[in-house]
Design a protein around this motif. Sequence first.
Motif, PDB file in Angstrom:
ATOM      1  N   ALA A  14       1.062  27.349 -77.196  1.00  0.00           N
ATOM      2  CA  ALA A  14      -0.251  27.830 -77.614  1.00  0.00           C
ATOM      3  C   ALA A  14      -0.203  28.417 -79.013  1.00  0.00           C
ATOM      4  O   ALA A  14      -1.087  28.169 -79.848  1.00  0.00           O
ATOM      5  CB  ALA A  14      -0.772  28.869 -76.615  1.00  0.00           C
ATOM      6  N   ASN A  15       0.829  29.190 -79.294  1.00  0.00           N
ATOM      7  CA  ASN A  15       0.944  29.794 -80.622  1.00  0.00           C
ATOM      8  C   ASN A  15       1.228  28.741 -81.692  1.00  0.00           C
ATOM      9  O   ASN A  15       0.775  28.880 -82.830  1.00  0.00           O
ATOM     10  CB  ASN A  15       2.029  30.863 -80.623  1.00  0.00           C
ATOM     11  N   ASN A  17       0.019  25.703 -81.617  1.00  0.00           N
ATOM     12  CA  ASN A  17      -1.301  25.105 -81.863  1.00  0.00           C
ATOM     13  C   ASN A  17      -2.122  25.967 -82.815  1.00  0.00           C
ATOM     14  O   ASN A  17      -2.793  25.452 -83.718  1.00  0.00           O
ATOM     15  CB  ASN A  17      -2.051  24.923 -80.547  1.00  0.00           C
ATOM     16  N   LYS A  18      -2.066  27.280 -82.609  1.00  0.00           N
ATOM     17  CA  LYS A  18      -2.833  28.172 -83.476  1.00  0.00           C
ATOM     18  C   LYS A  18      -2.269  28.166 -84.897  1.00  0.00           C
ATOM     19  O   LYS A  18      -3.029  28.222 -85.870  1.00  0.00           O
ATOM     20  CB  LYS A  18      -2.845  29.589 -82.918  1.00  0.00           C
ATOM     21  N   ILE A  39      -9.918  29.057 -83.073  1.00  0.00           N
ATOM     22  CA  ILE A  39      -9.294  28.718 -81.795  1.00  0.00           C
ATOM     23  C   ILE A  39      -8.997  30.013 -81.043  1.00  0.00           C
ATOM     24  O   ILE A  39      -8.699  31.044 -81.659  1.00  0.00           O
ATOM     25  CB  ILE A  39      -8.008  27.889 -82.021  1.00  0.00           C
ATOM     26  N   GLU A  40      -9.081  29.962 -79.727  1.00  0.00           N
ATOM     27  CA  GLU A  40      -8.858  31.148 -78.896  1.00  0.00           C
ATOM     28  C   GLU A  40      -7.792  30.854 -77.850  1.00  0.00           C
ATOM     29  O   GLU A  40      -7.488  29.692 -77.535  1.00  0.00           O
ATOM     30  CB  GLU A  40     -10.162  31.569 -78.197  1.00  0.00           C
ATOM     31  N   PHE A  41      -7.235  31.931 -77.281  1.00  0.00           N
ATOM     32  CA  PHE A  41      -6.267  31.811 -76.194  1.00  0.00           C
ATOM     33  C   PHE A  41      -6.980  31.966 -74.851  1.00  0.00           C
ATOM     34  O   PHE A  41      -7.866  32.811 -74.693  1.00  0.00           O
ATOM     35  CB  PHE A  41      -5.174  32.875 -76.312  1.00  0.00           C
ATOM     36  N   THR A  69      -4.487  27.185 -75.395  1.00  0.00           N
ATOM     37  CA  THR A  69      -5.508  27.379 -76.421  1.00  0.00           C
ATOM     38  C   THR A  69      -6.776  26.629 -76.056  1.00  0.00           C
ATOM     39  O   THR A  69      -6.737  25.585 -75.398  1.00  0.00           O
ATOM     40  CB  THR A  69      -5.012  26.875 -77.796  1.00  0.00           C
ATOM     41  N   THR A 226       0.657  35.434 -85.328  1.00  0.00           N
ATOM     42  CA  THR A 226       0.925  34.285 -84.464  1.00  0.00           C
ATOM     43  C   THR A 226       2.393  33.883 -84.539  1.00  0.00           C
ATOM     44  O   THR A 226       3.008  33.520 -83.528  1.00  0.00           O
ATOM     45  CB  THR A 226       0.027  33.097 -84.859  1.00  0.00           C
TER      46      THR A 226
END
Length: 253
Positions: A14-15, A17-18, A39-41, A69, A226
């Motif tokens: 996820a991180n 992707n961010k 973008i959000e988690f 994400t 991040t």
Amino acid sequence: MYNIMHTSKTGMSANQNKIDIISNNIVNSQTTGYKKLDIEFLDLYTETLDRPSYPNNSKDSVMGTGVKTSQATRNFMQGSLKNTGIDTNLAIDGEGFFKVMTPDGTQKYTRNGEFVLDGNGRLVDDYGNILEVKYDNGMPPQGADLSNGELSINKAGEVFLDKQKVGKIDLYMPQGDNDLIPVGDSLFVLKEQAGTYIVQDKKLLQGHVEMSNVNMQSEMTDLIMTQRAFQFNSRGIKAVDEMWSMINNLQGR
């Protein structure tokens, strides 16, 4: 230990992707008309710890299984307006999009008003896409030569050549909040079955362009945070690997 490794793995993914989204924003921080990506988690499902032979302090105890994400979304907040002093440059102060026609006849929308005159006297962007100008007196949309005189465009989008009105520029808004699909080069197309409406209270500024709405300070802060989160999740996997190594060593004795 499997749960720790799985949770750490989803956190790293996820991180990452961010980080990719933030990097894209930073690269386009000077791109005219660019709209940043957000973008959000999101939490993955949770599982209960209330099961046989599993010690816990409460029947309501639950454990998370990781994070993912959300789908990246465009932030259409207006960027700063830059005075270029070039008569063919246009900036939108408020809502709306320019409509342009691509060489293959596709209609697209943009906030990038960095237009120039082509060899036929038409307002085009850097890729040759023609800005829609609705001409007066029944003139065909691509038939007027805007280079034959002094060009001026007022805040209402009215186009003048040598102080004589020859047409107007309309701005468009999608009917739905998520009806525009980015296709690169600060251009958007409408989703199937989606429609637009003409902005009535529009405000155009000649000799200006709208810059990217990316805030570099905010993006750099998010990037550092991040990256740190990515490192923390990688430590979780490293800790599990070390524990497994210890267990294997004990079994071998």
